[in-house]
Design a protein around this motif. Structure first.
Motif, short mmCIF file in Angstrom:
data_model
loop_
_atom_site.label_atom_id
_atom_site.label_comp_id
_atom_site.label_asym_id
_atom_site.label_seq_id
_atom_site.Cartn_x
_atom_site.Cartn_y
_atom_site.Cartn_z
N ASP A 348 51.35 51.29 39.04
CA ASP A 348 52.17 50.43 38.20
C ASP A 348 53.52 50.21 38.89
O ASP A 348 54.27 51.16 39.11
N SER A 349 53.81 48.95 39.24
CA SER A 349 55.01 48.67 40.01
C SER A 349 56.28 48.92 39.21
O SER A 349 57.29 49.37 39.76
N ASP A 350 56.26 48.64 37.90
CA ASP A 350 57.45 48.90 37.08
C ASP A 350 57.76 50.39 37.03
O ASP A 350 58.92 50.81 37.12
N ALA A 351 56.71 51.20 36.90
CA ALA A 351 56.91 52.65 36.88
C ALA A 351 57.48 53.14 38.21
O ALA A 351 58.39 53.97 38.24
N LEU A 352 56.97 52.59 39.31
CA LEU A 352 57.48 53.00 40.62
C LEU A 352 58.96 52.67 40.77
O LEU A 352 59.72 53.44 41.36
N VAL A 357 55.22 57.80 39.27
CA VAL A 357 53.96 57.38 39.90
C VAL A 357 52.87 57.34 38.84
O VAL A 357 52.51 58.37 38.26
N VAL A 358 52.36 56.15 38.55
CA VAL A 358 51.32 55.97 37.54
C VAL A 358 50.20 55.14 38.16
O VAL A 358 50.39 53.97 38.51
N GLU A 359 49.02 55.73 38.31
CA GLU A 359 47.86 54.97 38.79
C GLU A 359 47.34 54.09 37.66
O GLU A 359 47.27 54.52 36.50
N VAL A 360 46.95 52.85 38.03
CA VAL A 360 46.41 51.91 37.05
C VAL A 360 45.19 51.22 37.65
O VAL A 360 44.92 51.33 38.85
N GLU A 361 44.46 50.51 36.80
CA GLU A 361 43.31 49.74 37.27
C GLU A 361 43.80 48.56 38.12
O GLU A 361 44.89 48.04 37.89
N PRO A 362 43.00 48.11 39.08
CA PRO A 362 43.42 47.02 39.96
C PRO A 362 43.79 45.74 39.24
O PRO A 362 44.62 44.96 39.73
N ASP A 363 43.21 45.50 38.05
CA ASP A 363 43.50 44.25 37.34
C ASP A 363 44.61 44.40 36.29
O ASP A 363 44.86 43.49 35.50
N ALA A 364 45.31 45.54 36.30
CA ALA A 364 46.44 45.73 35.38
C ALA A 364 47.55 44.73 35.72
O ALA A 364 47.71 44.32 36.87
N PRO A 365 48.34 44.31 34.72
CA PRO A 365 49.34 43.25 34.94
C PRO A 365 50.32 43.53 36.06
O PRO A 365 50.68 42.64 36.81
N ARG A 366 50.80 44.75 36.19
CA ARG A 366 51.80 45.06 37.21
C ARG A 366 51.23 45.97 38.31
O ARG A 366 51.97 46.73 38.93
N GLU A 505 53.99 27.08 43.13
CA GLU A 505 53.00 28.17 43.10
C GLU A 505 53.61 29.47 43.60
O GLU A 505 53.41 30.54 43.01
N ALA A 506 54.39 29.39 44.68
CA ALA A 506 55.03 30.59 45.23
C ALA A 506 56.07 31.15 44.27
O ALA A 506 56.19 32.37 44.09
N ALA A 507 56.83 30.27 43.63
CA ALA A 507 57.85 30.71 42.67
C ALA A 507 57.21 31.35 41.45
O ALA A 507 57.71 32.35 40.92
N ALA A 508 56.08 30.78 40.99
CA ALA A 508 55.39 31.34 39.83
C ALA A 508 54.84 32.73 40.15
O ALA A 508 54.90 33.66 39.32
N LEU A 509 54.31 32.88 41.36
CA LEU A 509 53.80 34.19 41.77
C LEU A 509 54.93 35.22 41.82
O LEU A 509 54.78 36.35 41.35
N THR A 510 56.08 34.82 42.36
CA THR A 510 57.24 35.72 42.43
C THR A 510 57.70 36.11 41.03
O THR A 510 58.01 37.28 40.76
N ARG A 511 57.75 35.13 40.15
CA ARG A 511 58.18 35.40 38.77
C ARG A 511 57.19 36.34 38.07
O ARG A 511 57.58 37.26 37.35
N GLY A 512 55.90 36.14 38.32
CA GLY A 512 54.90 37.01 37.71
C GLY A 512 54.93 38.43 38.24
O GLY A 512 54.72 39.39 37.49
N LYS A 513 55.22 38.58 39.54
CA LYS A 513 55.24 39.90 40.14
C LYS A 513 56.51 40.68 39.82
O LYS A 513 56.47 41.90 39.62
N ALA A 514 57.66 39.97 39.80
CA ALA A 514 58.93 40.69 39.70
C ALA A 514 59.81 40.22 38.55
O ALA A 514 60.87 40.81 38.31
#
Length: 560
Positions: A348-352, A357-366, A505-514
């Protein structure tokens, strides 16, 4: 969050006779060096004999025991012999960085001037092609010799540096700052050679290393060249220029020469795999046991792609060895065990970002996929530590029997990073189940509106966009009057695209990731993203060139 590896195992035995192996005695291994359009073969015994003649030339130029020799190492046969010649003459070899991509001759000349002023060497060695970049004031104050000018028939009594003297100063490529010179003793180098032999499961006199990496980089000089010299391996030495022109040559060389070991970056492996046909295997089956992946964060999709593309040619998944290292430790710090497959986990990127350190499933939002760089090598200790009051990703600290003494003649940065036999690496990461995972460099962590962002996470995600060249996207923060802007620098695959659509598309991906907004997308010419000779992106230089409007731009799209 503070964590440490378990108590380290006893360090691997050091090389029993470093100078004896490098400077004399009959050898069975050979150097196969790329010259012009083919390989030439020379036995290591003959290489050493020719290095003795070069040492006499250096002695005549003023190189005596304890003298400093500044050099820009390239992958030519003369440079290989020249390194050995400096040690025979008793000199300290200071390896200066090659010109980075996008650096002007004037800029490189100024960098040389600064480093040479600090080193105060007896002589400067480089290739004929770099002579025009040497500033006149440098040429006026010290002898400037080319590698090709060193061969001769003289001989001197070998007087290599003492085991606790400084024998090698490895200058960084300056990917995040002014180059630092890591001061290494023969004792540290010998210890590391033993660690590498153990790490890769090699047998003395029985392995073949294939290398295209620049010898000015620690992976090239210690992981390939000195490793081959010391343990009497065959070395197949190509050039970075040949690899850049034909990435497929890397694996073709390994098949032809039956190489058992090689090293490279994740980006280089992607380029080699992309150029390999699924239905046309290599001319000979691979004999590869170790492909050490380092120098940048390892991409899991690249590992999967390479395994699939080269499986018909005999590549085993266990041969891929993600590792973590740096010049301050001579080279390697952690590595995936040589007989095990690489491992990837999703966290989980937010937890990091908040130190958990939190392991999550590959399809988890973060979810962010990270490749393990393996456990610490025997004798090495890795800890992760946070500054007081911080709750983010911790910095990696290490101790190692092959640690550099200091940054050469740089007391301020030495005091900042070296403490009581330990090194603050400047890299961010964490230990999970005894293995190291890298999040990026501290310099790659930026803050936007109080929110921390790992640029490497966004840049890795952008690699999934079909319109963009893989590994050629950089997120930088740019200070403007009254505010800070986020700008995406990207190299497109084609020059004719719907720039607005790709930017959105690149901006939307950045917004979704961070969860942050990009102000501008810049589409750059092929090769315009500044990189070090080993392929690392130079983020600080990206920022500087952007602020000066000096990036070769195809199109620019403002957003928001």
């Amino acid at each position: 969050m503070t964590a440490a590896t378990p108590s380290p195992a006893s360090p691997a035995p050091a090389h029993p006779g470093l100078w004896e192996a490098l400077l004399g005695g009959s050898r069975n291994g050979s150097l196969h060096a790329w010259e012009g359009d083919r390989y030439t073969r020379t036995n290591w015994t003959q290489v050493a004999a020719e290095a003795h003649g070069m040492a006499a030339t250096l002695r005549a130029a003023g190189v005596r025991p304890g003298a400093r020799v500044a050099a820009v190492l390239d992958n030519t046969p003369h440079a290989v012999r020249g390194l050995l010649a400096v040690w025979i003459a008793g000199g300290t070899f200071a390896s200066l960085p090659l010109p980075s991509r996008g650096v002007t001759p004037e800029e490189y000349g100024r960098q040389l001037d600064v480093l040479l002023d600090r080193l105060d060497p007896e002589v400067l060695l480089l290739d004929d092609q770099l002579l025009p970049m040497v500033p006149p004031e440098v040429a006026a104050r010290l002898p400037v010799l080319t590698w090709a000018s060193l061969p001769g028939d003289g001989r001197v009594e070998p007087s290599p540096p003492g085991m606790d003297d400084i024998a090698f100063v490895q200058y960084s490529s300056g990917s995040t700052s002014v180059p630092k010179g890591c001061a290494l003793t023969p004792r540290a180098i010998a210890q590391h050679l033993g660690m590498m032999l153990d790490m890769c499961g090699c047998e003395v006199g029985k392995d073949t290393i294939s290398c295209w990496l620049p010898l000015s980089h620690d992976m090239g000089v210690f992981g390939c060249l000195v490793m081959s010299w010391a343990w009497d391996f065959d070395l197949v030495l190509s050039t970075p220029e040949r690899f850049a022109m034909a990435p497929r040559s890397w694996f073709r060389d390994m098949a032809e020469f039956q190489a058992t070991m090689t090293a490279g970056t994740s980006t280089a492996l992607h380029l080699a795999a992309r150029g390999q046909s699924r239905t046309n295997p290599l001319p000979k089956p691979l004999a590869l046991r170790n492909l050490v992946l380092g120098a940048e964060r390892v991409d899991w999709e690249t590992i999967v792609q390479a395994t699939e593309r080269f499986a018909p040619s005999g590549l085993r998944p266990e041969a891929l060895m993600p590792a973590y290292g740096m010049a301050e430790a001579t080279l390697a710090i952690t590595a995936t065990p040589w007989d095990e497959r690489p491992r990837m986990r999703t966290f989980d990127s937010d937890a990091l970002l908040h130190g958990t350190v939190v392991e999550v499933e590959p399809d988890a939002p973060r979810a962010v996929p990270l490749v393990s760089n393996g456990p610490a090598l025997p004798g090495v200790e890795v800890t992760t530590e946070l500054p007081d009051g911080d709750d983010g990703m911790p910095e990696i600290h290490i101790s190692s029997p092959s640690l550099a003494e200091c940054y050469y003649r740089d007391p301020q940065r030495t005091a900042e990073r070296f403490h009581d036999g330990r090194l603050r690496t400047g890299d961010l990461g964490f230990l999970h189940e005894g293995e190291l995972y890298i999040a990026g460099r501290a310099d790659d962590l930026i803050s936007v509106g109080g929110r921390k962002i790992y640029t490497s996470e966004i840049e890795s995600a952008l690699d999934g966009l079909s319109a963009l060249r893989r590994g050629c996207s950089v997120l930088v923060d740019l200070a403007t009057p009254g505010r800070s802007e986020l700008v995406l620098l990207m190299e497109p695959r084609r020059r004719t695209l719907d720039w607005r659509a790709v930017a959105d598309e690149a901006a939307a991906l950045t917004r979704g990731k961070a969860g942050v907004a990009v102000t501008e997308c810049r589409f750059l010419e092929h090769g315009a993203v500044p990189r070090t000779p080993s392929g690392k992106v130079q983020r600080n230089r990206c920022r500087a060139l952007l602020s000066e409007d000096r990036l070769k731009t195809i199109a620019s799209v403002r957003l928001g």
